[in-house]
Scaffold this active site. Structure first.
Site, PDB file in Angstrom:
ATOM      1  N   ARG A 207       2.833  -7.075  -7.060  1.00 59.72           N
ATOM      2  CA  ARG A 207       1.694  -6.439  -7.715  1.00 59.72           C
ATOM      3  C   ARG A 207       1.135  -7.395  -8.772  1.00 59.72           C
ATOM      4  O   ARG A 207       1.826  -8.298  -9.248  1.00 59.72           O
ATOM      5  CB  ARG A 207       2.115  -5.123  -8.376  1.00 59.72           C
ATOM      6  CG  ARG A 207       2.724  -4.103  -7.419  1.00 59.72           C
ATOM      7  CD  ARG A 207       3.237  -2.883  -8.190  1.00 59.72           C
ATOM      8  NE  ARG A 207       3.798  -1.852  -7.315  1.00 59.72           N
ATOM      9  CZ  ARG A 207       5.057  -1.815  -6.897  1.00 59.72           C
ATOM     10  NH1 ARG A 207       5.908  -2.765  -7.294  1.00 59.72           N
ATOM     11  NH2 ARG A 207       5.476  -0.845  -6.109  1.00 59.72           N
ATOM     12  N   HIS A 315      -5.029  -6.483  -5.012  1.00 62.59           N
ATOM     13  CA  HIS A 315      -3.890  -5.706  -4.500  1.00 62.59           C
ATOM     14  C   HIS A 315      -3.769  -5.817  -2.987  1.00 62.59           C
ATOM     15  O   HIS A 315      -2.691  -5.595  -2.429  1.00 62.59           O
ATOM     16  CB  HIS A 315      -4.024  -4.242  -4.918  1.00 62.59           C
ATOM     17  CG  HIS A 315      -2.796  -3.423  -4.654  1.00 62.59           C
ATOM     18  ND1 HIS A 315      -1.666  -3.507  -5.437  1.00 62.59           N
ATOM     19  CD2 HIS A 315      -2.506  -2.533  -3.674  1.00 62.59           C
ATOM     20  CE1 HIS A 315      -0.732  -2.691  -4.968  1.00 62.59           C
ATOM     21  NE2 HIS A 315      -1.220  -2.083  -3.900  1.00 62.59           N
ATOM     22  N   ARG A 318      -0.971  -8.075  -1.698  1.00 68.21           N
ATOM     23  CA  ARG A 318       0.347  -7.427  -1.531  1.00 68.21           C
ATOM     24  C   ARG A 318       0.366  -6.625  -0.228  1.00 68.21           C
ATOM     25  O   ARG A 318       1.365  -6.639   0.500  1.00 68.21           O
ATOM     26  CB  ARG A 318       0.626  -6.511  -2.727  1.00 68.21           C
ATOM     27  CG  ARG A 318       1.844  -5.591  -2.577  1.00 68.21           C
ATOM     28  CD  ARG A 318       2.077  -4.837  -3.881  1.00 68.21           C
ATOM     29  NE  ARG A 318       2.855  -3.618  -3.709  1.00 68.21           N
ATOM     30  CZ  ARG A 318       4.183  -3.568  -3.682  1.00 68.21           C
ATOM     31  NH1 ARG A 318       4.892  -4.686  -3.803  1.00 68.21           N
ATOM     32  NH2 ARG A 318       4.818  -2.419  -3.543  1.00 68.21           N
ATOM     33  N   HIS A 341      10.259  -0.169  -3.541  1.00 73.19           N
ATOM     34  CA  HIS A 341      10.028   1.277  -3.476  1.00 73.19           C
ATOM     35  C   HIS A 341      11.349   2.028  -3.353  1.00 73.19           C
ATOM     36  O   HIS A 341      12.267   1.588  -2.665  1.00 73.19           O
ATOM     37  CB  HIS A 341       9.150   1.631  -2.274  1.00 73.19           C
ATOM     38  CG  HIS A 341       7.687   1.413  -2.520  1.00 73.19           C
ATOM     39  ND1 HIS A 341       6.914   2.280  -3.247  1.00 73.19           N
ATOM     40  CD2 HIS A 341       6.853   0.415  -2.130  1.00 73.19           C
ATOM     41  CE1 HIS A 341       5.672   1.838  -3.302  1.00 73.19           C
ATOM     42  NE2 HIS A 341       5.604   0.709  -2.633  1.00 73.19           N
ATOM     43  N   TYR A 350       3.796   0.961   6.911  1.00 75.36           N
ATOM     44  CA  TYR A 350       3.672  -0.370   7.497  1.00 75.36           C
ATOM     45  C   TYR A 350       4.376  -0.450   8.848  1.00 75.36           C
ATOM     46  O   TYR A 350       3.902  -1.107   9.764  1.00 75.36           O
ATOM     47  CB  TYR A 350       4.225  -1.421   6.528  1.00 75.36           C
ATOM     48  CG  TYR A 350       3.364  -1.584   5.306  1.00 75.36           C
ATOM     49  CD1 TYR A 350       2.184  -2.316   5.358  1.00 75.36           C
ATOM     50  CD2 TYR A 350       3.691  -0.973   4.105  1.00 75.36           C
ATOM     51  CE1 TYR A 350       1.369  -2.448   4.238  1.00 75.36           C
ATOM     52  CE2 TYR A 350       2.890  -1.087   2.986  1.00 75.36           C
ATOM     53  CZ  TYR A 350       1.728  -1.829   3.067  1.00 75.36           C
ATOM     54  OH  TYR A 350       0.920  -1.950   1.969  1.00 75.36           O
TER      55      TYR A 350
END
Length: 379
Positions: A207, A315, A318, A341, A350
């Site tokens: 990030r 962003h 990322r 996460h 994803y």
């Protein structure tokens, strides 16, 4: 229920001059409470007292007088009593509260909030042009405030935020760069200090706040790893503040591809001071790097326009890195660890996207084979 003498053993009922019936009953606090509404028949009033008695026995009763506090007052107090919130989160909550919650619901007593009323408030935000994403954030904040009113302060018996899907942001699909485009974008940075920034943010899935908080000792060129330990936050008032990461999972060690090591080596030698705690990416004058300064000095918009991807956000680098990692066949656990996460949700997005793309490839190959077979059959 009434006893043999016709008197209730819990509470009492009296007929008002209007002809309606009012209830009174003793609460767990030892005080007598008057019902918040009146009833058309004695039977209805009797049923209401029976329900209240059952709630007290089960521990589910809440004092209706406590629910008279206005949502605006309660929500502001709720926010003040959470000093552990990260500065940026507190700033967001305060903005959502003053901009979207209080104007529509602030004057309503907490005990008077209902699901239909909240549904109407939410629909009103969307009708006024508030984005689905912002509306979802405001709804989640309201739900959190009212959850405290239920579980901790016992102001209401249940949370009226029960609108299915209202907490989903449904953000639009963001663009994903190819590997070639990532390197092209890095090469197009007007200030050479930012070439390494673009490559590292992409291929380490970092990030903005994480990459701008990196120090020299966070990068191990021999092991090809980067340690993410803190983040740099730019508050709306302009203050720059180093702070903790979003979650425990955010503190992580990420492997970086060997192909960008030469660029990082050159950057560390040319632009980074020697102390181990020296920041890797700073502004021209040696201060913390601000998003606005980066975009201006790197000529970010101009580079994107020349590449034909004008809508790209930082962003999205990322997002690109996460997509490339998923396409490499990484497991769910590996993706979670790399992205920083706690939950599976983001990583699954994803993985699903990769499976969908793989299925499209298979379908295209199948169509091509069928076309070739038809040509052979005709020949």
């Amino acid at each position: 229920m009434p006893n043999k003498d016709g008197h209730r053993r819990f509470g009492n009922i009296r007929k008002l001059p209007s002809g309606r019936f009012q209830i009174r009953y003793p609460g767990p606090d030892g005080r007598m409470h008057t019902g918040s509404t009146t009833y058309p028949t004695r039977t209805d009033a009797d049923r209401a007292l029976t329900l209240i008695e059952a709630q007290m026995i089960s521990g589910d009763w809440t004092d209706p007088d406590r629910g008279k506090v206005l949502l605006g007052d309660y929500a502001r107090t709720w926010l003040k009593e959470r000093p552990g919130l990260r500065p940026k989160t507190k700033e967001l909550y305060s903005w959502l509260l003053e901009r979207h919650l209080i104007p529509g619901l602030g004057g309503v007593a907490v005990g008077k909030l209902t699901t239909p009323l909240i549904r109407s408030w939410r629909a009103g935000l969307i009708d006024k042009g508030v984005s689905v994403s912002t509306t979802a954030k405001a709804y989640r904040l309201l739900r959190a405030v009212l959850m405290t009113a239920v579980e901790e302060d016992k102001l209401i018996a249940r949370n009226p935020c029960r609108i299915r899907g209202a907490d989903n942001e449904h953000t639009q699909e963001r663009p994903v760069l190819t590997v070639t485009q990532v390197f092209e974008l890095a090469d197009r940075m007007a200030d050479r200090r930012f070439k390494a920034l673009v490559l590292l943010a992409t291929f380490a899935s970092l990030r903005w706040g994480e990459v701008t908080a990196l120090r020299r000792n966070n990068i191990d060129l021999e092991a090809r790893t980067v340690d993410v330990r803190e983040q740099l936050i730019e508050l709306d008032g302009g203050e720059m503040r180093l702070g903790p990461l979003k979650s425990r999972a955010g503190r992580r060690r990420v492997s970086i591809p060997a192909v960008i090591i030469p660029v990082l080596t050159e950057h560390l030698a040319a632009y980074v001071a020697q102390p181990d705690d020296a920041f890797v990416f700073l502004g021209k004058r040696g201060a913390f790097l601000r998003g606005g300064n980066f975009r201006r000095e790197a000529k970010w918009a101009e580079a994107l326009k020349e590449m034909g991807v004008p809508g790209l956000h930082f962003h999205d680098l990322r997002h690109t890195g996460n997509t490339l990692a998923a396409q490499s066949g990484a497991s769910l656990a590996d993706l979670k660890a790399r992205m920083g996460h706690d939950s599976d949700r983001a990583a699954l997005i994803y993985q699903h996207a990769t499976r969908d793309a793989d299925q499209r490839i298979a379908d295209a190959l199948s169509a091509r084979v069928e076309a070739e077979q038809k040509k052979i059959a005709k020949g």
